[in-house]
Scaffold this motif. Structure first.
Motif, PDB file in Angstrom:
ATOM      1  N   LEU A  61       0.841  -1.205   0.000  1.00  0.00           N
ATOM      2  CA  LEU A  61       0.000   0.000   0.000  1.00  0.00           C
ATOM      3  C   LEU A  61       0.876   1.256   0.000  1.00  0.00           C
ATOM      4  O   LEU A  61       0.607   2.213  -0.742  1.00  0.00           O
ATOM      5  CB  LEU A  61      -0.920  -0.029   1.234  1.00  0.00           C
ATOM      6  N   LEU A  62       1.943   1.239   0.801  1.00  0.00           N
ATOM      7  CA  LEU A  62       2.821   2.412   0.840  1.00  0.00           C
ATOM      8  C   LEU A  62       3.447   2.660  -0.531  1.00  0.00           C
ATOM      9  O   LEU A  62       3.518   3.808  -1.012  1.00  0.00           O
ATOM     10  CB  LEU A  62       3.893   2.205   1.921  1.00  0.00           C
ATOM     11  N   LYS A  63       3.842   1.591  -1.220  1.00  0.00           N
ATOM     12  CA  LYS A  63       4.425   1.766  -2.557  1.00  0.00           C
ATOM     13  C   LYS A  63       3.374   2.287  -3.539  1.00  0.00           C
ATOM     14  O   LYS A  63       3.683   3.110  -4.404  1.00  0.00           O
ATOM     15  CB  LYS A  63       4.996   0.438  -3.061  1.00  0.00           C
ATOM     16  N   LEU A  64       2.140   1.819  -3.392  1.00  0.00           N
ATOM     17  CA  LEU A  64       1.055   2.301  -4.259  1.00  0.00           C
ATOM     18  C   LEU A  64       0.888   3.811  -4.083  1.00  0.00           C
ATOM     19  O   LEU A  64       0.762   4.569  -5.061  1.00  0.00           O
ATOM     20  CB  LEU A  64      -0.239   1.569  -3.880  1.00  0.00           C
ATOM     21  N   LEU A  65       0.935   4.260  -2.833  1.00  0.00           N
ATOM     22  CA  LEU A  65       0.758   5.694  -2.547  1.00  0.00           C
ATOM     23  C   LEU A  65       1.921   6.506  -3.112  1.00  0.00           C
ATOM     24  O   LEU A  65       1.722   7.577  -3.693  1.00  0.00           O
ATOM     25  CB  LEU A  65       0.639   5.913  -1.042  1.00  0.00           C
ATOM     26  N   LEU A  66       3.121   5.980  -2.937  1.00  0.00           N
ATOM     27  CA  LEU A  66       4.298   6.714  -3.453  1.00  0.00           C
ATOM     28  C   LEU A  66       4.240   6.799  -4.973  1.00  0.00           C
ATOM     29  O   LEU A  66       4.535   7.843  -5.563  1.00  0.00           O
ATOM     30  CB  LEU A  66       5.585   6.017  -3.010  1.00  0.00           C
ATOM     31  N   PHE A  67       3.831   5.695  -5.612  1.00  0.00           N
ATOM     32  CA  PHE A  67       3.761   5.658  -7.071  1.00  0.00           C
ATOM     33  C   PHE A  67       2.776   6.708  -7.585  1.00  0.00           C
ATOM     34  O   PHE A  67       3.021   7.389  -8.568  1.00  0.00           O
ATOM     35  CB  PHE A  67       3.336   4.255  -7.515  1.00  0.00           C
ATOM     36  N   PHE A  68       1.640   6.833  -6.879  1.00  0.00           N
ATOM     37  CA  PHE A  68       0.621   7.786  -7.338  1.00  0.00           C
ATOM     38  C   PHE A  68       0.732   9.141  -6.642  1.00  0.00           C
ATOM     39  O   PHE A  68      -0.216   9.920  -6.677  1.00  0.00           O
ATOM     40  CB  PHE A  68      -0.780   7.196  -7.126  1.00  0.00           C
ATOM     41  N   PHE A  69       1.868   9.417  -6.013  1.00  0.00           N
ATOM     42  CA  PHE A  69       1.981  10.675  -5.270  1.00  0.00           C
ATOM     43  C   PHE A  69       1.668  11.914  -6.124  1.00  0.00           C
ATOM     44  O   PHE A  69       0.963  12.818  -5.677  1.00  0.00           O
ATOM     45  CB  PHE A  69       3.365  10.802  -4.605  1.00  0.00           C
ATOM     46  N   PRO A  70       2.125  11.983  -7.376  1.00  0.00           N
ATOM     47  CA  PRO A  70       1.824  13.203  -8.155  1.00  0.00           C
ATOM     48  C   PRO A  70       0.428  13.210  -8.792  1.00  0.00           C
ATOM     49  O   PRO A  70       0.069  14.180  -9.456  1.00  0.00           O
ATOM     50  CB  PRO A  70       2.883  13.187  -9.263  1.00  0.00           C
ATOM     51  N   CYS A  71      -0.336  12.153  -8.588  1.00  0.00           N
ATOM     52  CA  CYS A  71      -1.609  11.993  -9.316  1.00  0.00           C
ATOM     53  C   CYS A  71      -2.636  13.050  -8.897  1.00  0.00           C
ATOM     54  O   CYS A  71      -2.802  13.340  -7.717  1.00  0.00           O
ATOM     55  CB  CYS A  71      -2.129  10.596  -8.981  1.00  0.00           C
ATOM     56  N   SER A  72      -3.321  13.636  -9.871  1.00  0.00           N
ATOM     57  CA  SER A  72      -4.387  14.593  -9.544  1.00  0.00           C
ATOM     58  C   SER A  72      -5.680  13.812  -9.330  1.00  0.00           C
ATOM     59  O   SER A  72      -5.778  12.642  -9.712  1.00  0.00           O
ATOM     60  CB  SER A  72      -4.574  15.578 -10.686  1.00  0.00           C
ATOM     61  N   LEU A  73      -6.657  14.519  -8.756  1.00  0.00           N
ATOM     62  CA  LEU A  73      -7.937  13.863  -8.485  1.00  0.00           C
ATOM     63  C   LEU A  73      -8.575  13.362  -9.776  1.00  0.00           C
ATOM     64  O   LEU A  73      -9.089  12.235  -9.841  1.00  0.00           O
ATOM     65  CB  LEU A  73      -8.867  14.868  -7.788  1.00  0.00           C
ATOM     66  N   SER A  74      -8.505  14.180 -10.833  1.00  0.00           N
ATOM     67  CA  SER A  74      -9.176  13.749 -12.077  1.00  0.00           C
ATOM     68  C   SER A  74      -8.412  12.587 -12.727  1.00  0.00           C
ATOM     69  O   SER A  74      -9.021  11.666 -13.282  1.00  0.00           O
ATOM     70  CB  SER A  74      -9.352  14.916 -13.045  1.00  0.00           C
ATOM     71  N   ASP A  75      -7.062  12.601 -12.622  1.00  0.00           N
ATOM     72  CA  ASP A  75      -6.290  11.459 -13.153  1.00  0.00           C
ATOM     73  C   ASP A  75      -6.653  10.185 -12.392  1.00  0.00           C
ATOM     74  O   ASP A  75      -6.752   9.104 -12.975  1.00  0.00           O
ATOM     75  CB  ASP A  75      -4.784  11.687 -13.012  1.00  0.00           C
ATOM     76  N   TRP A  76      -6.842  10.348 -11.078  1.00  0.00           N
ATOM     77  CA  TRP A  76      -7.167   9.170 -10.257  1.00  0.00           C
ATOM     78  C   TRP A  76      -8.526   8.588 -10.661  1.00  0.00           C
ATOM     79  O   TRP A  76      -8.703   7.374 -10.700  1.00  0.00           O
ATOM     80  CB  TRP A  76      -7.137   9.535  -8.765  1.00  0.00           C
ATOM     81  N   GLN A  77      -9.464   9.483 -11.000  1.00  0.00           N
ATOM     82  CA  GLN A  77     -10.781   8.991 -11.448  1.00  0.00           C
ATOM     83  C   GLN A  77     -10.613   8.162 -12.735  1.00  0.00           C
ATOM     84  O   GLN A  77     -11.245   7.121 -12.893  1.00  0.00           O
ATOM     85  CB  GLN A  77     -11.780  10.135 -11.714  1.00  0.00           C
ATOM     86  N   SER A  78      -9.738   8.636 -13.646  1.00  0.00           N
ATOM     87  CA  SER A  78      -9.538   7.865 -14.888  1.00  0.00           C
ATOM     88  C   SER A  78      -8.829   6.546 -14.595  1.00  0.00           C
ATOM     89  O   SER A  78      -9.157   5.514 -15.199  1.00  0.00           O
ATOM     90  CB  SER A  78      -8.684   8.612 -15.915  1.00  0.00           C
ATOM     91  N   ILE A  79      -7.847   6.577 -13.682  1.00  0.00           N
ATOM     92  CA  ILE A  79      -7.112   5.340 -13.358  1.00  0.00           C
ATOM     93  C   ILE A  79      -8.078   4.301 -12.782  1.00  0.00           C
ATOM     94  O   ILE A  79      -7.994   3.116 -13.100  1.00  0.00           O
ATOM     95  CB  ILE A  79      -5.959   5.635 -12.365  1.00  0.00           C
ATOM     96  N   LYS A  80      -9.025   4.782 -11.980  1.00  0.00           N
ATOM     97  CA  LYS A  80      -9.970   3.832 -11.356  1.00  0.00           C
ATOM     98  C   LYS A  80     -10.886   3.163 -12.383  1.00  0.00           C
ATOM     99  O   LYS A  80     -11.516   2.154 -12.096  1.00  0.00           O
ATOM    100  CB  LYS A  80     -10.785   4.547 -10.275  1.00  0.00           C
ATOM    101  N   ARG A  81     -10.939   3.746 -13.571  1.00  0.00           N
ATOM    102  CA  ARG A  81     -11.730   3.091 -14.615  1.00  0.00           C
ATOM    103  C   ARG A  81     -10.971   1.898 -15.222  1.00  0.00           C
ATOM    104  O   ARG A  81     -11.562   0.982 -15.765  1.00  0.00           O
ATOM    105  CB  ARG A  81     -12.087   4.104 -15.726  1.00  0.00           C
ATOM    106  N   VAL A  82      -9.642   1.922 -15.130  1.00  0.00           N
ATOM    107  CA  VAL A  82      -8.871   0.790 -15.686  1.00  0.00           C
ATOM    108  C   VAL A  82      -8.333  -0.178 -14.638  1.00  0.00           C
ATOM    109  O   VAL A  82      -8.075  -1.348 -14.937  1.00  0.00           O
ATOM    110  CB  VAL A  82      -7.679   1.257 -16.560  1.00  0.00           C
ATOM    111  N   LEU A  83      -8.155   0.314 -13.414  1.00  0.00           N
ATOM    112  CA  LEU A  83      -7.648  -0.569 -12.354  1.00  0.00           C
ATOM    113  C   LEU A  83      -8.673  -0.624 -11.230  1.00  0.00           C
ATOM    114  O   LEU A  83      -9.293   0.393 -10.921  1.00  0.00           O
ATOM    115  CB  LEU A  83      -6.333  -0.023 -11.784  1.00  0.00           C
ATOM    116  N   SER A  84      -8.835  -1.815 -10.625  1.00  0.00           N
ATOM    117  CA  SER A  84      -9.772  -1.835  -9.494  1.00  0.00           C
ATOM    118  C   SER A  84      -9.040  -2.329  -8.252  1.00  0.00           C
ATOM    119  O   SER A  84      -8.500  -3.430  -8.244  1.00  0.00           O
ATOM    120  CB  SER A  84     -10.956  -2.743  -9.802  1.00  0.00           C
ATOM    121  N   PHE A  85      -8.990  -1.450  -7.249  1.00  0.00           N
ATOM    122  CA  PHE A  85      -8.321  -1.814  -5.998  1.00  0.00           C
ATOM    123  C   PHE A  85      -9.367  -2.044  -4.925  1.00  0.00           C
ATOM    124  O   PHE A  85     -10.504  -1.593  -5.051  1.00  0.00           O
ATOM    125  CB  PHE A  85      -7.398  -0.673  -5.560  1.00  0.00           C
ATOM    126  N   ASP A  86      -8.948  -2.718  -3.835  1.00  0.00           N
ATOM    127  CA  ASP A  86      -9.946  -2.915  -2.770  1.00  0.00           C
ATOM    128  C   ASP A  86     -10.211  -1.571  -2.091  1.00  0.00           C
ATOM    129  O   ASP A  86      -9.510  -0.581  -2.323  1.00  0.00           O
ATOM    130  CB  ASP A  86      -9.522  -4.021  -1.802  1.00  0.00           C
TER     131      ASP A  86
END
Ligand code: ATP
Length: 392
Positions: free
Chosen positions: A259-284
């Motif tokens: 989980l910590l690595k996931l957060l570091l990887f997405f550290f620069p991610c904007s809210l709108s980018d995260w919404q798009s990422i959630k359309r291709v990846l599904s996390f718990d």
């Protein structure tokens, strides 16, 4: 026991895959895969009953898992042939002999087998030159359609190459490029893509794996430029993390490294980018919630946390709503001395401070129950955190 059971059930058993590979590499292997020419589930159940070990079966996959008291697991797999009706979708499983089972495997180094029963006990199977590839340190695919059939093998190739310090063989590399050109990764279901992505985060050398996936063009297939950072992941490299061992080895702090690595990887991610990422990846739920928390917090409170005059009670109020992994991510990613101090203070000290005074004590003082209880207790805790009082 396996030998006797094979004889009475009329089947054959083989140890296959990672355990054989790691045996030749003289590396420790956690779990073990045993292929049964026969019914793997019935075999595992009978063995479990004999040895008194817990066995779980997975009917649709014709497999079973045995839990050993040591914590290790043994997977029992009914030997099978796999037929891919559609690229990137799960295959149809048809029970078949060992040879077919070895042909369906991902790489030559994972297709080695050793027989565990009968007259041929100890016989070694190497149909695809896996032993030579182990010597040459090569990751080699078994047939040209392999990455199109199952694009998760692209992630697997990179994970093994980095973990074992092997090279992806030239032709195999060109087949990865071909699969990517045909948008194979993008056609994976979000569940399979997310599992592949998380398995990379479970590797020790995650940053190096991500660099390789980036070089191959895999990350560009999944994420928008600027929505992720491999640089932040490098902060989890062993030599850098030693500086924070006091945190990572503290018994009062539990951290999920994936989980910590996931957060570091997405550290620069904007809210709108995260919404798009959630359309291709599904996390718990927890993982998604943590990434959202990190993004919102980074945008709202980073300026406040950089100030030098915050009292312990103020820091407590700011950090208390956050998951430990989110706090550790801020600490590692921000590279800011003040933020580092606040996070350390909260994680190692403030969050463990407990109040001994309770609502009952307030009642005994004759204070009428109501909202005021929360306010009083909060202020007493703040005073204690700021060392204005030492007891309570
Ligand atoms: P480790 O668990 O150390 O990563 P492993 O080789 O045991 O390595 P598993 O994911 O447990 O990896 O898979 C067990 C075996 O099953 C592999 O060695 C490989 O032979 C086969 N396998 C797993 N996934 C695939 C796949 N997507 N395509 C083909 N074969 C696979």
């Amino acid at each position: 026991e396996i030998d006797a059971l094979c004889q009475s059930a009329g089947c054959n058993a083989y140890i296959v895959g990672g355990a054989v590979r790691d045996y030749f590499l003289r590396m420790d292997s956690c779990d073990m895969d045993i292929v049964i020419e026969g019914n793997g589930m019935i075999f595992a159940k009978s063995l479990g009953e004999k040895l008194n070990y817990i066995v779980k079966t997975y009917e649709p996959f014709l497999t079973a898992t045995m839990q050993l008291p040591s914590g290790q697991k043994i997977d029992f797999i009914t030997s099978r042939k796999e037929v891919y009706l559609k690229p990137a979708a799960l295959p149809i499983i048809i029970p078949a002999g060992l040879i077919e089972d070895l042909k369906r495997r991902d790489f030559s180094i994972n297709s080695l087998a050793i027989q565990l029963n009968g007259r041929d006990k100890g016989r070694f199977y190497d149909l695809f030159g896996g032993l030579q590839d182990l010597k040459d340190k090569k990751i080699r695919i078994l047939h040209d359609d392999s990455f199109l059939d199952d694009p998760t093998r692209i992630f697997r190739a990179v994970r093994y190459a980095v973990r074992l310090d092997f090279k992806i063989e030239k032709h195999t590399k060109s087949l990865i490029a071909k699969a990517l050109a045909e948008k194979a990764v993008a056609s994976l279901s979000s569940e399979r893509l997310s599992n592949s992505f998380l398995s990379v985060l479970s590797e020790e050398k995650t940053a190096i794996c991500m660099e390789e996936l980036n070089r191959l063009g895999v990350l560009a297939e999944i994420f928008l430029q600027g929505s992720f950072s491999i640089n932040e992941l490098r902060k989890m490299d062993d030599d850098k993390i030693i500086r924070y061992n006091v945190l990572f080895e503290s018994p009062g702090i539990s951290c999920d490294p994936v989980l910590l690595k996931l957060l570091l990887f997405f550290f620069p991610c904007s809210l709108s980018d995260w919404q798009s990422i959630k359309r291709v990846l599904s996390f718990d739920k927890k993982y998604s919630h943590c990434v959202l928390q990190m993004i919102e917090y980074r945008e709202k409170f980073m300026d406040t946390l950089q100030q030098s005059h915050l009292s312990p009670a103020e820091v407590y109020q700011l950090l208390r709503p956050l998951y430990t992994e989110v706090i550790l991510c801020l600490l590692l990613a921000c590279d800011h001395l003040q933020i580092e101090r606040y996070c350390m203070m909260f994680l190692l000290d403030s969050q463990h401070i407990k109040l001994h005074v309770t609502g009952k004590d307030l009642l005994n003082l004759g204070i009428k129950p109501g909202e005021i209880y929360g306010i009083i207790l909060k202020q007493v805790l703040a005073a204690k955190l700021d060392h204005k009082i030492v007891t309570y």
